[in-house]
Scaffold this active site. Structure first.
Site, short mmCIF file in Angstrom:
data_model
loop_
_atom_site.label_atom_id
_atom_site.label_comp_id
_atom_site.label_asym_id
_atom_site.label_seq_id
_atom_site.Cartn_x
_atom_site.Cartn_y
_atom_site.Cartn_z
N CYS A 50 -5.56 17.80 -5.66
CA CYS A 50 -5.66 18.94 -4.48
C CYS A 50 -6.34 19.39 -3.68
CB CYS A 50 -4.47 19.71 -3.71
SG CYS A 50 -3.48 20.96 -4.74
N ASN A 51 -7.01 20.37 -5.10
CA ASN A 51 -7.72 21.68 -4.42
C ASN A 51 -8.86 21.06 -5.46
OD1 ASN A 51 -6.79 23.74 -3.51
ND2 ASN A 51 -5.58 24.02 -5.12
N PRO A 113 -1.10 25.92 -14.62
CA PRO A 113 -1.21 24.99 -16.21
C PRO A 113 -0.72 24.16 -15.25
CG PRO A 113 0.55 26.00 -15.57
CD PRO A 113 0.40 26.93 -14.82
N GLN A 114 -0.98 23.39 -14.92
CA GLN A 114 -0.67 22.30 -13.94
C GLN A 114 -2.13 21.17 -14.18
OE1 GLN A 114 0.26 24.27 -11.85
NE2 GLN A 114 2.93 24.03 -12.18
N GLY A 187 7.84 14.38 -1.14
CA GLY A 187 7.42 13.89 -3.05
C GLY A 187 8.63 14.20 -3.76
N ALA A 188 7.89 13.87 -4.78
CA ALA A 188 9.07 13.69 -5.79
C ALA A 188 7.69 14.44 -7.84
CB ALA A 188 9.70 13.36 -6.13
N GLU A 190 5.18 16.48 -9.62
CA GLU A 190 5.58 17.81 -10.73
C GLU A 190 5.09 18.66 -9.77
OE1 GLU A 190 3.24 19.23 -14.46
OE2 GLU A 190 1.41 17.74 -13.58
#
Length: 431
Positions: A50-51, A113-114, A187-188, A190
């Site tokens: 997304c970034n 951390p993602q 959404g589902a 992380e």
């Protein structure tokens, strides 16, 4: 060949541009195949979140422009528009950038951390698409090792700091009592799992998770005692929701202005707090024009994120030091590999010249020529063939006054023991 990192991120491009350059899961396989097929590219990997959208490639000298042109063509954007918000790094700087990304030093939320998991997914997708060769394979593996060291030896991964946490922190400024708030999460993945966990820890007890498939929504909601619904059931859930946080991979908006407007009427215009973390956006920007809606995007989370950044700056400085050593180690290994390849090429050339001279000598012996003369001619030809190319290169360097090359040639071609060896041969003394 050159290592290239080219991309855009939250610092260089608005969310409107980022969502145009983002790759959906279904586009990635085609994108990797097209990128890898460019004549200037020998290896390629794509990171799209997304970034940020970043392309890591092994290219020739003209590869950077070819990659930028391809990115524009793939997404139907003008190259000039992309160039204004794109950045690029080469070789050591590209390796350093990748390591900083993996550790979270280049993230909107410092140390989040993602991104490391997303990077590992990008690596695996590139592997599956045969986009990786030895150069990128070794770089990614080295990067993962450095990231593990940083997470182990610094405090950069401590405390729940992420885009998900920032969204919940922002909501806490609006709601005095989370226990009475109802949350709808769309959404589902992380990020939504993290949002759900942070909301639950903050006191929210009424959680609804909406997803395309109910099974995945149940996986997120069941652990926290929430409710699972499908995307088709969102209009009804929206009527009860005080907090709406969305993060899906949908290429089109899920919540439109009309749907939200109808829900607000049923709510008797009780306000709704909304955060759209998705890129492309899940919530139409026009929803923010409604009087009873407080709509935020990932770009609006920057204030919250800046507060969190202060707590991790010391650990970030330690991480930068570890990354500096990591880049130096990768560079050292790369130089050794390049030297090994040069040695192999040089030996192959010498062995080829040896084989030619030996075959010619054997043919002369087979014709009955004098062995002493054959050996003398073999030695003469082999010496000339081995020395011809270096001799010509030295003459060219001397004519151009390239003294660095002449010094290197002297060091490589005239080792210290050569004069003593020549002296022994002249005196016919045993070595």
């Amino acid at each position: 060949m050159t290592l290239l990192a080219l991309g855009i991120n939250h610092r260089t491009a608005t969310v409107a541009v980022r969502e145009q350059v983002a790759f959906t899961a279904t586009q990635l396989e085609m994108a990797l195949a097209e990128l890898r097929s460019l004549p200037q590219i020998s290896e390629a990997a794509v990171l799209s979140t997304c970034n940020r959208t970043e392309l890591y490639c092994v290219t020739d000298a003209e590869g950077e422009q070819a990659v930028l042109d391809w990115l524009g063509r793939f997404h139907g954007l003008r190259v000039e528009e992309l160039a204004r918000c794109a950045y690029h790094y080469l070789d050591n700087d590209a390796a350093r950038h990748l390591m900083r990304v993996a550790v979270g030093l280049d993230s909107m939320v410092l140390g989040e951390p993602q991104i490391l998991g997303q990077l590992k997914d990008a690596y695996q997708q590139a592997r599956d698409a045969d986009g990786l060769g030895g150069e990128l394979e070794r770089l990614f593996q080295h990067t993962f090792a450095v990231a593990k060291q940083v997470r182990t030896e610094t405090g950069i991964g401590k405390n729940p700091v992420s885009v998900a946490y920032a969204a919940v922190s922002l909501a806490s400024r609006i709601f005095d009592d989370f226990s009475r708030a109802r949350a709808l999460l769309i959404g589902a993945g992380e990020t939504i799992e993290l949002v759900a966990r942070h909301l639950h820890e903050a006191g929210v007890r009424h959680l609804t998770v909406a997803n395309r498939t109910r099974e995945r929504a149940e996986r997120v909601s069941a652990e926290l005692g929430g409710e699972a619904i499908t995307l088709e059931e969102i209009p009804q859930a929206l009527e009860r929701a005080d907090i709406v946080i969305s993060s899906t991979g949908s290429p089109l908006p899920i919540l439109g202005k009309g749907m939200v407007e109808r829900a607000l009427k049923k709510r008797r215009h009780r306000p709704v707090f909304m955060v759209d973390i998705a890129v492309p956006r899940d919530i139409e920007p026009e929803v923010g024009e409604l009087a009873d809606v407080f709509l935020y995007t990932v770009d609006d989370l920057e204030e919250v994120i800046q507060e969190n950044r202060k707590h991790r700056q010391v650990a970030a400085d330690q991480a930068e030091t570890l990354i500096h050593h990591g880049v130096a180690s990768w560079q050292h290994d790369r130089r050794i590999r390049n030297g090994g390849e040069l040695i192999r090429d040089y030996r192959r050339q010498g062995e080829a010249l040896r084989d030619i001279s030996r075959q010619q000598a054997l043919e002369r012996l087979a014709r009955g020529e004098d062995p002493a003369e054959v050996i003398e001619r073999l030695a003469h030809q082999l010496a000339n063939r081995l020395m011809h190319q270096p001799t010509q290169a030295i003459r060219d360097a001397a004519s151009r006054e390239q003294y660095d090359l002449l010094d290197a040639a002297s060091s490589l071609l005239l080792p210290a023991e050569m004069p003593a060896l020549a002296h022994r041969q002249k005196d016919n003394t045993p070595a």
